[in-house]
Design a protein around this motif. Structure first.
Motif, mmCIF file in Angstrom:
data_model
loop_
_atom_site.group_PDB
_atom_site.id
_atom_site.type_symbol
_atom_site.label_atom_id
_atom_site.label_comp_id
_atom_site.label_asym_id
_atom_site.label_seq_id
_atom_site.Cartn_x
_atom_site.Cartn_y
_atom_site.Cartn_z
ATOM 1 N N TYR A 1 0.853 -1.189 0.000
ATOM 2 C CA TYR A 1 0.000 0.000 0.000
ATOM 3 C C TYR A 1 0.888 1.238 0.000
ATOM 4 N N ALA A 2 0.266 2.404 -0.162
ATOM 5 C CA ALA A 2 1.013 3.665 -0.147
ATOM 6 C C ALA A 2 0.592 4.471 1.071
ATOM 7 N N SER A 3 1.590 4.979 1.786
ATOM 8 C CA SER A 3 1.317 5.704 3.033
ATOM 9 C C SER A 3 1.924 7.100 2.974
ATOM 10 N N GLY B 1 -5.487 -3.218 0.434
ATOM 11 C CA GLY B 1 -6.113 -2.330 1.418
ATOM 12 C C GLY B 1 -7.562 -2.671 1.635
ATOM 13 N N GLY B 2 -8.275 -1.779 2.286
ATOM 14 C CA GLY B 2 -7.835 -0.499 2.833
ATOM 15 C C GLY B 2 -7.318 -0.623 4.255
ATOM 16 N N ALA B 3 -7.546 0.419 5.027
ATOM 17 C CA ALA B 3 -6.935 0.541 6.347
ATOM 18 C C ALA B 3 -7.345 -0.597 7.285
ATOM 19 N N THR B 4 -8.614 -0.984 7.250
ATOM 20 C CA THR B 4 -9.101 -2.029 8.172
ATOM 21 C C THR B 4 -8.422 -3.354 7.850
ATOM 22 N N ILE B 5 -8.363 -3.663 6.566
ATOM 23 C CA ILE B 5 -7.753 -4.921 6.128
ATOM 24 C C ILE B 5 -6.257 -4.933 6.472
ATOM 25 N N ALA C 1 -15.235 3.388 -1.761
ATOM 26 C CA ALA C 1 -14.559 4.705 -1.818
ATOM 27 C C ALA C 1 -13.934 4.971 -3.180
ATOM 28 N N ASP C 2 -13.279 3.952 -3.753
ATOM 29 C CA ASP C 2 -12.386 4.200 -4.899
ATOM 30 C C ASP C 2 -12.958 3.796 -6.253
ATOM 31 N N ASP C 3 -13.925 2.911 -6.269
ATOM 32 C CA ASP C 3 -14.366 2.306 -7.532
ATOM 33 C C ASP C 3 -13.141 1.956 -8.391
ATOM 34 N N SER D 1 -22.056 -12.625 13.514
ATOM 35 C CA SER D 1 -20.703 -12.109 13.283
ATOM 36 C C SER D 1 -20.486 -11.796 11.803
ATOM 37 N N SER D 2 -19.722 -10.724 11.555
ATOM 38 C CA SER D 2 -19.358 -10.365 10.180
ATOM 39 C C SER D 2 -17.897 -10.623 9.945
ATOM 40 N N SER D 3 -17.231 -11.224 10.901
ATOM 41 C CA SER D 3 -15.786 -11.345 10.828
ATOM 42 C C SER D 3 -15.373 -12.680 10.213
ATOM 43 N N LEU D 4 -14.629 -12.604 9.127
ATOM 44 C CA LEU D 4 -14.166 -13.820 8.446
ATOM 45 C C LEU D 4 -12.740 -14.123 8.872
ATOM 46 N N ASP D 5 -12.451 -15.406 8.998
ATOM 47 C CA ASP D 5 -11.130 -15.821 9.430
ATOM 48 C C ASP D 5 -10.169 -15.790 8.223
ATOM 49 N N ILE E 1 -3.467 6.567 4.646
ATOM 50 C CA ILE E 1 -3.570 6.064 3.277
ATOM 51 C C ILE E 1 -4.655 6.793 2.477
ATOM 52 N N SER E 2 -5.453 7.626 3.157
ATOM 53 C CA SER E 2 -6.320 8.518 2.386
ATOM 54 C C SER E 2 -6.695 9.735 3.226
ATOM 55 N N LEU E 3 -7.120 10.794 2.538
ATOM 56 C CA LEU E 3 -7.373 12.079 3.199
ATOM 57 C C LEU E 3 -8.520 12.018 4.188
ATOM 58 N N GLY F 1 -14.787 -1.404 1.941
ATOM 59 C CA GLY F 1 -14.623 0.043 2.140
ATOM 60 C C GLY F 1 -13.866 0.668 0.977
ATOM 61 N N THR F 2 -12.907 -0.068 0.451
ATOM 62 C CA THR F 2 -12.090 0.458 -0.654
ATOM 63 C C THR F 2 -12.861 0.481 -1.969
ATOM 64 N N VAL F 3 -13.608 -0.577 -2.265
ATOM 65 C CA VAL F 3 -14.331 -0.525 -3.555
ATOM 66 C C VAL F 3 -15.401 0.554 -3.528
HETATM 67 N N1 LIG Z 1 -3.108 4.399 -0.170
HETATM 68 C C1 LIG Z 1 -3.392 3.128 -0.432
HETATM 69 O O1 LIG Z 1 -2.496 2.348 -0.794
HETATM 70 C C2 LIG Z 1 -4.781 2.624 -0.296
HETATM 71 C C3 LIG Z 1 -5.775 3.417 0.226
HETATM 72 N N2 LIG Z 1 -7.036 2.904 0.405
HETATM 73 C C4 LIG Z 1 -8.036 3.747 1.065
HETATM 74 O O2 LIG Z 1 -8.502 3.086 2.242
HETATM 75 C C5 LIG Z 1 -9.814 3.561 2.537
HETATM 76 C C6 LIG Z 1 -10.720 2.393 2.855
HETATM 77 O O3 LIG Z 1 -10.312 1.777 4.063
HETATM 78 P P1 LIG Z 1 -11.399 1.126 5.026
HETATM 79 O O4 LIG Z 1 -12.564 2.035 5.133
HETATM 80 O O5 LIG Z 1 -10.720 0.706 6.263
HETATM 81 O O6 LIG Z 1 -11.962 -0.098 4.171
HETATM 82 P P2 LIG Z 1 -11.399 -1.536 3.783
HETATM 83 O O7 LIG Z 1 -11.189 -1.568 2.329
HETATM 84 O O8 LIG Z 1 -10.289 -1.993 4.671
HETATM 85 O O9 LIG Z 1 -12.709 -2.414 4.050
HETATM 86 C C7 LIG Z 1 -13.163 -2.564 5.369
HETATM 87 C C8 LIG Z 1 -14.301 -3.540 5.393
HETATM 88 O O10 LIG Z 1 -13.854 -4.818 4.923
HETATM 89 C C9 LIG Z 1 -14.536 -5.825 5.619
HETATM 90 N N3 LIG Z 1 -13.539 -6.648 6.327
HETATM 91 C C10 LIG Z 1 -12.268 -6.366 6.591
HETATM 92 N N4 LIG Z 1 -11.677 -7.398 7.255
HETATM 93 C C11 LIG Z 1 -12.628 -8.347 7.394
HETATM 94 C C12 LIG Z 1 -12.666 -9.642 7.962
HETATM 95 N N5 LIG Z 1 -11.606 -10.218 8.551
HETATM 96 N N6 LIG Z 1 -13.823 -10.310 7.925
HETATM 97 C C13 LIG Z 1 -14.905 -9.784 7.337
HETATM 98 N N7 LIG Z 1 -14.935 -8.558 6.780
HETATM 99 C C14 LIG Z 1 -13.815 -7.872 6.795
HETATM 100 C C15 LIG Z 1 -15.482 -5.158 6.604
HETATM 101 O O11 LIG Z 1 -16.731 -5.071 6.002
HETATM 102 C C16 LIG Z 1 -14.859 -3.792 6.778
HETATM 103 O O12 LIG Z 1 -15.815 -2.802 7.105
HETATM 104 C C17 LIG Z 1 -10.308 4.318 1.308
HETATM 105 O O13 LIG Z 1 -10.301 5.698 1.588
HETATM 106 C C18 LIG Z 1 -9.278 3.977 0.240
HETATM 107 O O14 LIG Z 1 -9.099 5.027 -0.651
HETATM 108 C C19 LIG Z 1 -7.344 1.637 0.044
HETATM 109 C C20 LIG Z 1 -6.383 0.819 -0.488
HETATM 110 C C21 LIG Z 1 -5.025 1.245 -0.688
#
Ligand SMILES: NC(=O)C1=CN([C@@H]2O[C@H](COP(=O)(O)OP(=O)(O)OC[C@H]3O[C@@H](n4cnc5c(N)ncnc54)[C@H](O)[C@@H]3O)[C@@H](O)[C@H]2O)C=CC1
Ligand SMILES: Nc1nc(O)c(N)c(N[C@@H]2O[C@H](COP(=O)(O)O)[C@@H](O)[C@H]2O)n1
Length: 257
Positions: free
Chosen positions: A33-35, A186-190, A79-81, A162-166, A41-43, A75-77
């Motif tokens: 990813y880019a930081s 990404g994104g941040a949560t992943i 936000a970013d399409d 639960s929504s959490s996948l292993d 990773i995003s504004l 979250g990324t798809v």
């Molecule tokens: N600068 C970079 O390299 C990148 C930046 N981004 C940015 O990151 C932001 C998005 O980040 P987040 O909102 O954190 O979204 P995310 O893309 O990390 O998705 C989070 C969602 O994924 C699902 N998820 C994640 N882990 C899971 C698990 N173990 N089990 C089940 N579901 C799971 C959940 O529904 C959770 O709400 C955007 O603003 C995007 O632009 C995204 C990718 C790369």
């Protein structure tokens, strides 16, 4: 929009030790990813933000061609399409990675997304969406535009909410479907979650852009870790190597366990 160009011989040699190698049970996993300099990773949540310069963008596309799949969270798809295809010069359909979206509760409305359009135009592979097995409306495994995998949520019984996948189960499922390497973008949560699963990650490649995004941005921050009752660092890279790509720095390494 900057053009994706061919990397220099020295750039390619720098990345070579971090490219996928064959593994038996699980796919090779690259976390990349880019930081910004303030660890963001995003504004702001939901805002697509360009951090990589043209050289590191080319590097991302170079890396994509070596992976069978690219994984992002829902979250990324939203936000970013994103396109998530490989636009490295010379990349044809066959080196295209398969997009994987972790969308446990099937909240992404994908019909008019770029991922689906590119796949229909033959410029990307059909996306695979990963959902929890219970509590979501099930579609056909292949609905014509996307494939769907339904996996048990962590700690699941049929009544589980639960929504959490292993991660181990997800990676085993990808391997079962013939994917030997997965590039997790990404994104941040992943990313934050996977930094706490070092045993599952084979390579880490981080672009550091020479900028601070400022307060309110989306931060990569793994959960805190304790050892013997003491607070310790959450994660650490080992065997690191740096290289400058344009104005950006690229840091590679492997996660210590
Ligand atoms: N600068 C970079 O390299 C990148 C930046 N981004 C940015 O990151 C932001 C998005 O980040 P987040 O909102 O954190 O979204 P995310 O893309 O990390 O998705 C989070 C969602 O994924 C699902 N998820 C994640 N882990 C899971 C698990 N173990 N089990 C089940 N579901 C799971 C959940 O529904 C959770 O709400 C955007 O603003 C995007 O632009 C995204 C990718 C790369
Ligand atoms: N490496 C990198 N640098 C950035 O500055 C980024 N914003 C991202 N984002 C990731 O790349 C996806 C966009 O890919 P396409 O150009 O649309 O193919 C985006 O969804 C993030 O996963 N990455």
């Amino acid at each position: 929009m900057s053009k994706v160009t061919v990397l220099s011989v020295d750039d390619i040699a720098f990345l070579e030790p971090y490219l996928p190698r064959s593994k038996d049970e699980l796919p090779f996993v690259t976390l990349t990813y880019a930081s910004s300099l303030d660890g963001m990773i995003s504004l702001a949540p939901g805002l697509r933000t360009t951090l990589s310069g043209s050289a590191t963008k080319s590097m991302t596309h170079y890396l994509r061609q070596y992976h069978d799949a690219i994984l992002v969270g829902v979250g990324t798809v939203i936000a970013d399409d994103p396109s998530l295809n490989c636009r490295y010069p010379g990349a044809d359909f066959e080196p295209q990675p398969r997009p994987i979206v972790v969308d446990p509760r099937a909240r992404w409305d994908y019909e008019s997304s770029k991922l689906v359009q590119l796949s229909l135009q033959g410029k990307g592979k059909k996306p695979l969406l990963v959902h929890v097995a219970h509590g979501v409306e099930r579609k056909n495994q292949d609905d014509g535009v996307c494939e769907h995998a339904y996996l048990p949520a962590e700690g699941e019984g049929p009544d589980s909410n639960s929504s959490s996948l292993d991660w181990m189960s997800m990676l085993m499922e990808f391997k079962r479907r013939g994917m030997d390497s997965v590039m997790i973008e990404g994104g941040a949560t992943i990313i934050s979650a996977l930094l706490r699963r070092p045993e599952l990650i084979d390579s880490v490649i981080v672009t550091l852009a020479p900028t601070w995004l400022g307060a309110g941005g989306v931060t990569v921050q793994p959960a805190e870790r304790h050892e013997g009752g003491e607070r310790v660092n959450a994660a650490r890279l080992m065997g690191t190597a740096w290289r400058q790509f344009g104005d950006d720095a690229v840091l590679c390494g492997r996660l210590g366990t």
